[in-house]
Structure formats: C-alpha cells, structure tokens
Scaffold this motif. Sequence first.
Motif, PDB file in Angstrom:
ATOM      1  N   GLN B  30     -20.259 -51.308  -5.335  1.00  0.00           N
ATOM      2  CA  GLN B  30     -20.855 -51.436  -6.667  1.00  0.00           C
ATOM      3  C   GLN B  30     -19.816 -51.438  -7.792  1.00  0.00           C
ATOM      4  O   GLN B  30     -20.151 -51.705  -8.945  1.00  0.00           O
ATOM      5  N   CYS B  31     -18.580 -51.108  -7.477  1.00  0.00           N
ATOM      6  CA  CYS B  31     -17.549 -51.041  -8.519  1.00  0.00           C
ATOM      7  C   CYS B  31     -17.331 -52.431  -9.116  1.00  0.00           C
ATOM      8  O   CYS B  31     -17.125 -53.384  -8.393  1.00  0.00           O
ATOM      9  N   TYR B  32     -17.400 -52.539 -10.461  1.00  0.00           N
ATOM     10  CA  TYR B  32     -17.163 -53.835 -11.086  1.00  0.00           C
ATOM     11  C   TYR B  32     -15.862 -53.863 -11.882  1.00  0.00           C
ATOM     12  O   TYR B  32     -15.708 -54.613 -12.846  1.00  0.00           O
ATOM     13  N   GLN B  33     -14.944 -52.963 -11.518  1.00  0.00           N
ATOM     14  CA  GLN B  33     -13.580 -53.040 -12.044  1.00  0.00           C
ATOM     15  C   GLN B  33     -13.471 -52.909 -13.570  1.00  0.00           C
ATOM     16  O   GLN B  33     -12.646 -53.587 -14.191  1.00  0.00           O
ATOM     17  N   CYS B  34     -14.245 -52.008 -14.143  1.00  0.00           N
ATOM     18  CA  CYS B  34     -14.120 -51.828 -15.590  1.00  0.00           C
ATOM     19  C   CYS B  34     -12.850 -51.063 -15.944  1.00  0.00           C
ATOM     20  O   CYS B  34     -12.355 -51.140 -17.052  1.00  0.00           O
ATOM     21  N   GLY B  35     -12.357 -50.243 -14.984  1.00  0.00           N
ATOM     22  CA  GLY B  35     -11.109 -49.525 -15.210  1.00  0.00           C
ATOM     23  C   GLY B  35     -11.271 -48.188 -15.921  1.00  0.00           C
ATOM     24  O   GLY B  35     -10.295 -47.505 -16.225  1.00  0.00           O
ATOM     25  N   LYS B  36     -12.501 -47.777 -16.182  1.00  0.00           N
ATOM     26  CA  LYS B  36     -12.726 -46.521 -16.900  1.00  0.00           C
ATOM     27  C   LYS B  36     -12.171 -45.317 -16.125  1.00  0.00           C
ATOM     28  O   LYS B  36     -11.625 -44.390 -16.700  1.00  0.00           O
ATOM     29  N   CYS B  37     -12.327 -45.371 -14.819  1.00  0.00           N
ATOM     30  CA  CYS B  37     -11.831 -44.263 -13.986  1.00  0.00           C
ATOM     31  C   CYS B  37     -10.328 -44.090 -14.181  1.00  0.00           C
ATOM     32  O   CYS B  37      -9.827 -42.982 -14.364  1.00  0.00           O
ATOM     33  N   SER B  38      -9.618 -45.197 -14.173  1.00  0.00           N
ATOM     34  CA  SER B  38      -8.160 -45.122 -14.291  1.00  0.00           C
ATOM     35  C   SER B  38      -7.737 -44.722 -15.697  1.00  0.00           C
ATOM     36  O   SER B  38      -6.754 -44.010 -15.887  1.00  0.00           O
ATOM     37  N   PRO B  51      -6.980 -45.372  -9.609  1.00  0.00           N
ATOM     38  CA  PRO B  51      -8.232 -45.315  -8.856  1.00  0.00           C
ATOM     39  C   PRO B  51      -9.026 -46.627  -8.820  1.00  0.00           C
ATOM     40  O   PRO B  51      -9.594 -46.963  -7.775  1.00  0.00           O
ATOM     41  N   ASN B  52      -9.059 -47.396  -9.914  1.00  0.00           N
ATOM     42  CA  ASN B  52      -9.850 -48.640  -9.854  1.00  0.00           C
ATOM     43  C   ASN B  52      -9.252 -49.607  -8.838  1.00  0.00           C
ATOM     44  O   ASN B  52      -9.974 -50.335  -8.156  1.00  0.00           O
ATOM     45  N   GLN B  53      -7.927 -49.595  -8.711  1.00  0.00           N
ATOM     46  CA  GLN B  53      -7.312 -50.477  -7.713  1.00  0.00           C
ATOM     47  C   GLN B  53      -7.653 -50.030  -6.298  1.00  0.00           C
ATOM     48  O   GLN B  53      -7.857 -50.846  -5.412  1.00  0.00           O
ATOM     49  N   ARG B  84     -17.400 -40.324 -15.382  1.00  0.00           N
ATOM     50  CA  ARG B  84     -17.439 -41.405 -16.374  1.00  0.00           C
ATOM     51  C   ARG B  84     -17.819 -42.760 -15.804  1.00  0.00           C
ATOM     52  O   ARG B  84     -18.072 -43.700 -16.566  1.00  0.00           O
ATOM     53  N   CYS B  85     -17.835 -42.915 -14.497  1.00  0.00           N
ATOM     54  CA  CYS B  85     -18.055 -44.239 -13.909  1.00  0.00           C
ATOM     55  C   CYS B  85     -19.421 -44.795 -14.305  1.00  0.00           C
ATOM     56  O   CYS B  85     -20.451 -44.195 -14.015  1.00  0.00           O
ATOM     57  N   PRO B  86     -19.447 -45.942 -14.966  1.00  0.00           N
ATOM     58  CA  PRO B  86     -20.731 -46.502 -15.389  1.00  0.00           C
ATOM     59  C   PRO B  86     -21.586 -46.977 -14.217  1.00  0.00           C
ATOM     60  O   PRO B  86     -22.787 -47.209 -14.380  1.00  0.00           O
ATOM     61  N   ARG B  87     -20.975 -47.106 -13.040  1.00  0.00           N
ATOM     62  CA  ARG B  87     -21.735 -47.510 -11.861  1.00  0.00           C
ATOM     63  C   ARG B  87     -22.192 -46.299 -11.056  1.00  0.00           C
ATOM     64  O   ARG B  87     -22.707 -46.448  -9.943  1.00  0.00           O
ATOM     65  N   GLY B  88     -21.921 -45.116 -11.579  1.00  0.00           N
ATOM     66  CA  GLY B  88     -22.390 -43.904 -10.914  1.00  0.00           C
ATOM     67  C   GLY B  88     -21.704 -43.613  -9.589  1.00  0.00           C
ATOM     68  O   GLY B  88     -22.270 -42.943  -8.722  1.00  0.00           O
ATOM     69  N   ASP B  90     -19.124 -41.683  -7.324  1.00  0.00           N
ATOM     70  CA  ASP B  90     -18.353 -40.437  -7.296  1.00  0.00           C
ATOM     71  C   ASP B  90     -17.015 -40.756  -6.627  1.00  0.00           C
ATOM     72  O   ASP B  90     -16.838 -40.580  -5.423  1.00  0.00           O
ATOM     73  N   ILE B  91     -16.090 -41.233  -7.441  1.00  0.00           N
ATOM     74  CA  ILE B  91     -14.793 -41.698  -6.933  1.00  0.00           C
ATOM     75  C   ILE B  91     -14.017 -40.544  -6.293  1.00  0.00           C
ATOM     76  O   ILE B  91     -13.370 -40.709  -5.264  1.00  0.00           O
ATOM     77  N   ALA B  92     -14.128 -39.359  -6.898  1.00  0.00           N
ATOM     78  CA  ALA B  92     -13.421 -38.201  -6.346  1.00  0.00           C
ATOM     79  C   ALA B  92     -13.911 -37.881  -4.938  1.00  0.00           C
ATOM     80  O   ALA B  92     -13.131 -37.457  -4.073  1.00  0.00           O
TER      81      ALA B  92
END
Lengths: 286, 189
Positions: B30-38, B51-53, B84-88, B90-92
């Motif tokens: 679902q990640c659309y590479q907005c880069g907010k995480c990074s 993280p986005n990469q 913060r991920c707009p796609r919800g 949980d990257i961590a």
Amino acid sequence: MKYAYYPGCSLHATAAEFDTSTKAVCSKLGVELQEIPDWNCCGASSAHNTSHFLASAIPGRNLILAEKLGLDVASPCAACYQRLKVADHQMKHDDQLRQKMTEITGHNYQGKSQVKNVVDVIVENFDLNKVTKSLNKLKVVCYYGCLMVRPGKLTGIDNPENPQTMDQILEKLGAEVIQWPYKAECCGGSLPIYDADVSIKLVWDILRVARDSGAQAIVTACPLCMSNLDMRQAAVEKKYGEKFNLPVLYFTELVGLALGVPPQGLGLTDKHFVEPMDCLRSQKVV
Amino acid sequence: MREVSVSHLQAKNDGYVRKIEEESGQKVSQCYQCGKCSGGCPMSFAMDYPPNQIMRMLQVGLLDEVLNSTTIWVCASCLTCSSRCPRGIDIAQVMDNLRILATKQGNTAKGKNALIFHDVFLNSVKNNGRLYELGLAMQVNLKTGNLLKDAELGLPMFLKGKLKLLPHKIKGTDEINKIFAAAKQMEAE
Ligand code: SF4
Ligand code: SF4
C-alpha cells in the motif's frame, strides 16, 4: 484511588529517583500504590526485536497479576508503559496468545485492568488545594519522547505530535512552560547499543533546541530519556565542545516540590549527573 | 546499486515479502512513496536506505539488499514513521519483522552487537525474571569488546546508589521459562 504499581527494572536501579518521587507524589495525593507481587521485566525492546510472541507474553504476565488484584495498573517508566499497552491490546485481540497465557498462568485474561501512565494517574487525581509551593516561573520544556506517546491509538496521548499533559499541569503549578518543537522527538534510548556516533547526535540536537528555546531545565517521564539527556550530557559536551549544564528532571520531582516534598525526599540532591539544585535555588523553587 | 531485473526478483522473493506482510500484519504494497516516514525519521542520517526506500525495495523484491542493510539495525523503533504514514502502515513493525527474518537467515553482520545485547538481556530475564543491569553491562562489554561505553559511568552510578550489585530473582521464573519455551516452539512450527 488504589493502583497496581508496576515499577519495572529501571526504577529499582538507574531511575531510583523516579520511583522515590512517584511514591512521594502519590502519597501526598492520597493515591495508594500496591506493588504487583512478583512482577517481571517487561522485556523492553529486546523482546519485540526477537519474537512477536515474547513481545506481548513477557509483559502480559504482569497484566495478569494486576488483573488478579482487581486494580488498574500505574506504570511510571515510559518504556514499560508502552510494552504493557501493546501486550494488553494483543492479549485482547490475539486468541492464540491469550490461550497460551492461560495455559501458562492458569488465568484467562479479560483485560479488566486499565494500564495507565503515572503522569495520567497524577493528573486524574490531582488536587490543586494540596499545592503548597509555586514553581516560581521556572522555565521548563516538557520532553515526552517516543514511548509514552506512540503508538498514539494505544498510549491514549492527547496529541501525538504536540502532547500537552505535562505542560498543562506544570503551568498550573507556576512553572513557565515553553512550547518547543522537540517534545516527541526520539533520543535514541531504545537502541540496544549506545553508538557514540549516532545516538549522541540525537541527544545533542535535543539539548540544543531546549537551551535555545530558553529552558532552564528539561522535564521528562522516561528513564531512557533521562539516562541519555542527563547521564550522557557530559559526553555530548565533550564531543561537541559546547557547555550545556542543563538539568533534566523527572516530572514527578517537580510536582513533588510543588506539593511540599523536600528535595531530599525526591532524589533531587544526590541522584542526578547534571546537578539540578543550583538551578532550582536560583529560581527559589527550593 | 547493481542493475536488477525487477520482474525476476519479484517472482523470486514474492513469497518472502508476502510472509513479512503476513507476520507484521502490514500492507507494504500500500505504500505510495510519499516519503513522510523518511522525512521524520531521526535515524535516517545514519541509514544506507531511508525507510521509504526500504518499503519500495520490498515492493520490488530486493529482499537481500533489505536484509543486509544498515537501516534495519539503526532503526530505533521510535514509531515516528508509523504514526505519520498516510497509508496507515506500521513501518516500525515491518522493521521488527525484518530484523527477526535477517536473524533467522543469518544476515547478521551489521546487527551483531545488537543481537548480543538482546541475547544477554533476554537471558537475564529468563534466569531471574528481571533485568540485572550490572550483569547485562558486564556481559555485553565482554562479548562485544567493550561497546557499552557506559562502563566509564559505572563508578559514578554506583556512588549515586543506582547500580545493584546482585540480581533479584522472582518466584515465578517457572512461568517465565514456560513463556520462553512456548516462543521457541512457535518459532519451530
Ligand atoms: S509514509 Fe507510508 S506511504 Fe509514505 S513513503 Fe512511508 S511507508 Fe510509504
Ligand atoms: S521507527 Fe525506525 S524507521 Fe521509523 S522513524 Fe523511527 S528510527 Fe526511523
């Protein structure tokens, strides 16, 4: 009110003053803390880095013990708090985990005990009539860090990007609370190995922004943040050639002073690496 | 980075990536590479891939690169990205699962010291029920060649009454042992 008290390993060692000051404040507020009998370590980041099951099962045993007491849990350490919150959520939603825990402990977890951070316990039970001393415009920034804030939907923090719980109460107690942008930034405290090149930069950033915001002291409710900001401040000063001498205080220490507990009874006189007493004296808080 | 055939890699690693999605419960796709995480990641300055990469690399099946990255080991589990991920996503949590998978597969060169720490830490919990900080510091130092630089803080900590000299053993260590045994059994399954 009475709570099942979960001190966690740090409060019996490196964060001894957090334990002392929490107990002193609660006793002034008429909040009774019954230590969870035979509690175990929450597993911290080592458990969730190793196994999804251990991450919730290790702290889960403590929740089961608390539920048997029939009391809500009061947890001062932000790291333990986060692990307990996650475990509570998992044990409620993951049937396999709950079944295993029932097999092991003989108790079927219902999730009746709420897990509360000590900051919230203090705020909920606060009585302004018991305040005997003003914090006298002491300029502070409140530093929440990661663990009592995130994940927001489990920690129940008021605002994950700009939390206010500690700010609001310290303001009522007479402190001059400065709003600053690093409230919920990470200090690197959860990293397993303190990397002198990596973590130290995060600590340096936090100290700089706190000082530049005009703070005389940083207020925290997390033993990991305390270790990084207080104990390692000397190392930051050495590496970056910049003197900070910025005391770091537990939230409960300042609240304790306002409730008339003497500084000795809060750990302020002998437990800190950056000596806080001169700063508190200069502002006539002690 | 080397030249790769994405379709080939995707076919090869699809199963693993789907397993990570399943175990973490997170939809990496679902990640659309907005880069907010990074943008908010406090550790990105010390990472080889932000993280986005990492998310993108998982989508295209660059699993070896991800498991051998510095990123997964310097991630501090601060959850800034996740909140913060707009796609919800949980990257961590995905980072947790990547570390666990890397450990299982032996991609541990960059995480060696972290793993020693976790091992000693959990052993202390297993044996005593609680963490014995002094024992942890001494053992980790011994096994990593003095990486916990806090050793120099040992004496001042002791003088401030912040170091316990002996471990405290709880009564319920049999329950703790059963928890560890159950974890081991689940891993084997
Ligand atoms: S914030 Fe979420 S959607 Fe945006 S790049 Fe990161 S993982 Fe992808
Ligand atoms: S959890 Fe890890 S990847 Fe996410 S922002 Fe924090 S350090 Fe970066």
